[in-house]
Design an enzyme around this catalytic site. Structure first.
Site, PDB file in Angstrom:
ATOM      1  N   ARG A  13       0.835  -1.195   0.000  1.00 28.48           N
ATOM      2  CA  ARG A  13       0.000   0.000   0.000  1.00 28.48           C
ATOM      3  C   ARG A  13       0.881   1.261   0.000  1.00 28.48           C
ATOM      4  NH1 ARG A  13      -0.531   4.584   2.535  1.00 28.48           N
ATOM      5  NH2 ARG A  13      -0.097   3.503   4.497  1.00 28.48           N
ATOM      6  N   ASP A  14       1.599   1.494   1.074  1.00 32.35           N
ATOM      7  CA  ASP A  14       2.388   2.723   1.191  1.00 32.35           C
ATOM      8  C   ASP A  14       3.543   2.722   0.193  1.00 32.35           C
ATOM      9  OD1 ASP A  14       3.245   5.146   2.099  1.00 32.35           O
ATOM     10  OD2 ASP A  14       3.750   4.511   4.114  1.00 32.35           O
ATOM     11  N   HIS A 207       4.333   3.920  12.803  1.00 30.24           N
ATOM     12  CA  HIS A 207       4.617   3.838  11.366  1.00 30.24           C
ATOM     13  C   HIS A 207       5.701   4.884  11.072  1.00 30.24           C
ATOM     14  CE1 HIS A 207       3.144   3.690   7.010  1.00 30.24           C
ATOM     15  NE2 HIS A 207       3.746   4.874   7.034  1.00 30.24           N
ATOM     16  N   HIS A 209       9.014   6.362   8.658  1.00 29.84           N
ATOM     17  CA  HIS A 209       9.765   6.386   7.395  1.00 29.84           C
ATOM     18  C   HIS A 209      11.233   6.597   7.735  1.00 29.84           C
ATOM     19  CE1 HIS A 209       6.461   6.580   4.338  1.00 29.84           C
ATOM     20  NE2 HIS A 209       5.799   6.695   5.474  1.00 29.84           N
ATOM     21  N   CYS A 240       9.757   8.596  -2.966  1.00 28.39           N
ATOM     22  CA  CYS A 240       9.431   9.171  -4.268  1.00 28.39           C
ATOM     23  C   CYS A 240      10.356   8.595  -5.343  1.00 28.39           C
ATOM     24  CB  CYS A 240       9.586  10.680  -4.212  1.00 28.39           C
ATOM     25  SG  CYS A 240       9.346  11.470  -5.798  1.00 28.39           S
ATOM     26  N   ASN A 249       9.180   3.459   3.848  1.00 29.18           N
ATOM     27  CA  ASN A 249       9.019   2.958   5.204  1.00 29.18           C
ATOM     28  C   ASN A 249      10.338   2.365   5.678  1.00 29.18           C
ATOM     29  OD1 ASN A 249       6.167   2.421   3.676  1.00 29.18           O
ATOM     30  ND2 ASN A 249       5.945   3.134   5.781  1.00 29.18           N
TER      31      ASN A 249
END
Lengths: 311, 311
Positions: A13-14, A207, A209, A240, A249
């Site tokens: 997903r992420d 969560h 990054h 990106c 992540n």
């Protein structure tokens, strides 16, 4: 033996949401199946958003239904609103991850409505979920809780206020994400201690990054506060695609390695996890996979937590 | 305001020692000068080893003498034995970093003698240093204290025993390095707590590699134990040039960023530090520089520790 910490895969997903390439459904399901077999007990498999916004998730239904066939896997999906939650209920997903932003500006930019409107929608969603005979777990997410790329610092009081509001509205658990990679260990401790103090025994996940290299340090800080569930992605997928080296992540393999090396049982087989990387690289040949464990291998004499604890 | 944590640059020694390219002396001195100007207060500028073993350090004398011209910079150098220390004394270096391995096998492979022979040599060195009218600081290093690529786990009792032995022999401070990148935060806490409990107020520094992604988490764990000095290298220089992605020391920029973002004053100007990377890249065009801060930049609204504390 029960696992002490749950690492949840969010790369499907992420990770994929920031990558233009569509990964074929069969590849996604192979990834989910093999990562579940490696011991990853919870996977956020997709996002219930309009395909015209994020065509990567046009196969949300097939992916969800395929994942639900896998024994003992907690199948989660992200939803931005009640319409998304309805799709999740129809598909029978195990966990619905709702997300709103603590930063008003970020919420407006991300879902084009105010925080209060998001909260009101969550109340509707929670009501709908409660009406189900066999209902999924409902998780409330507090995006930008650790900083916002529009507003900068986000007041801890605001995080706590919306955390409490989500719980009062019916969240079974919370997730506190470092949406834009601004977190540092001191801030993590302040925010998680404040939230945990208000929500009692309700599970609160983190969560992070690894945008500025502090991902695993932030994980350690949250672990010290008592957090026992963390999102991560295989190969650090995400970030990106136009910013080389901008990892997404925290790297699942490194997070699992760090915890296991500390004697914290994750239930994950590190070798099986590493063996998954070629599958991901084949599906995304132009994407750089990250990870220290993958390049360096396990230390000599390394014993996983499960074996060390039994010894 | 005094800095709360000292980050020490070791890329000129630990970084360059693994890279075959000879960096011209003028480039090394420009690097040292500019990093000192950015607020890095201590730099390990070279190693006093025979040039036939490590030709990267054939200019050890010029580099040392050049660095000693820089105001307020603590100029350190690594020495493997008393002969190296003698060179340091002749040159007038501020700090002599002696290193022996806690693992007998590693010590034999690295310096071709037993740990006890290394310790005996350190006693000779300490005696020699004490005889100087204006004497340098003598630091005792415990390589492989956090794991050995030959022996695997290294008993904490051995680390403590050699720490105490180095102090009794005359070390003014100690450094505990994760020589081969095996450390994890739980082990870091065990080892540093045990060492700190035995050596009283004597400064104990930490040296971590980011081999498996846990470098900054290990730094955090040591910081929590009270450690206030850490080695790092600009761009994460180091590792093996034949293993792509095998980073060396923790990245100076990211370590400084993490500490500053936590409100811990390092005395370092992050922008000035980042501005140094092109100089390093030009000197080593084939080497990959690492660092999250360099690719992502500072968070919006970021305020350095010094300013935040004054506010």
């Amino acid at each position: 033996m029960t696992r002490e910490v749950t690492l949840r895969e969010v790369g499907l997903r992420d990770g994929l949401q920031s990558i233009a390439t569509f990964v074929p459904t069969a590849d996604k399901l192979a990834w989910i199946r093999q990562e579940a077999a490696a011991g990853v007990a919870e996977i956020e498999v997709t996002s219930y958003v309009p395909p015209k916004l994020l065509p990567q998730f046009v196969d949300a239904a097939e992916v969800t239904l395929g994942a639900l066939q896998i024994p003992d896997l907690m199948v989660a999906a992200l939803v931005p609103n009640t319409r998304g939650a309805q799709r999740g209920l129809e598909l029978g997903v195990h966990k619905i991850n709702f997300v709103m932003s603590v930063s008003e500006t970020h919420n407006m930019k991300n879902v084009r409505r105010s925080r209060e409107d998001s909260l009101a929608d969550f109340r509707t969603m929670a009501q709908l979920v409660r009406e189900q005979a066999s209902r999924p777990i409902l998780c409330g997410g507090l995006a930008t809780a650790l900083g916002c790329s529009y507003e900068g610092d986000v007041p801890v009081d605001d995080v706590v206020r919306y955390a409490v509001a989500l719980v009062e509205a019916g969240a079974d658990e919370l997730i506190v994400p470092d949406t834009v990679g601004y977190a540092n260990p001191a801030l993590v401790r302040r925010v998680f201690k404040a939230v945990l103090a208000e929500v009692g025994d309700l599970p609160v996940a983190a969560h992070f990054h690894d945008t500025r290299g502090t991902g695993l340090a932030n994980l350690l800080a949250a672990l010290d506060c008592g957090v026992r569930a963390f999102d991560a992605s295989l190969g650090g997928l995400g970030g990106c695609p136009f910013a080389p080296g901008a990892t997404g992540n925290i790297v699942m393999e490194d997070a699992a390695y760090m915890l296991e090396s500390m004697g914290v049982d994750t239930g994950i087989d590190l070798d099986a996890l590493l063996a998954l990387r070629p599958l991901l690289q084949a599906a995304l040949p132009d994407v750089t996979l990250y990870g220290g464990l993958a390049r360096a291998g396990l230390p000599r004499g390394f014993v996983a937590a499960r074996a060390a604890l039994a010894a």
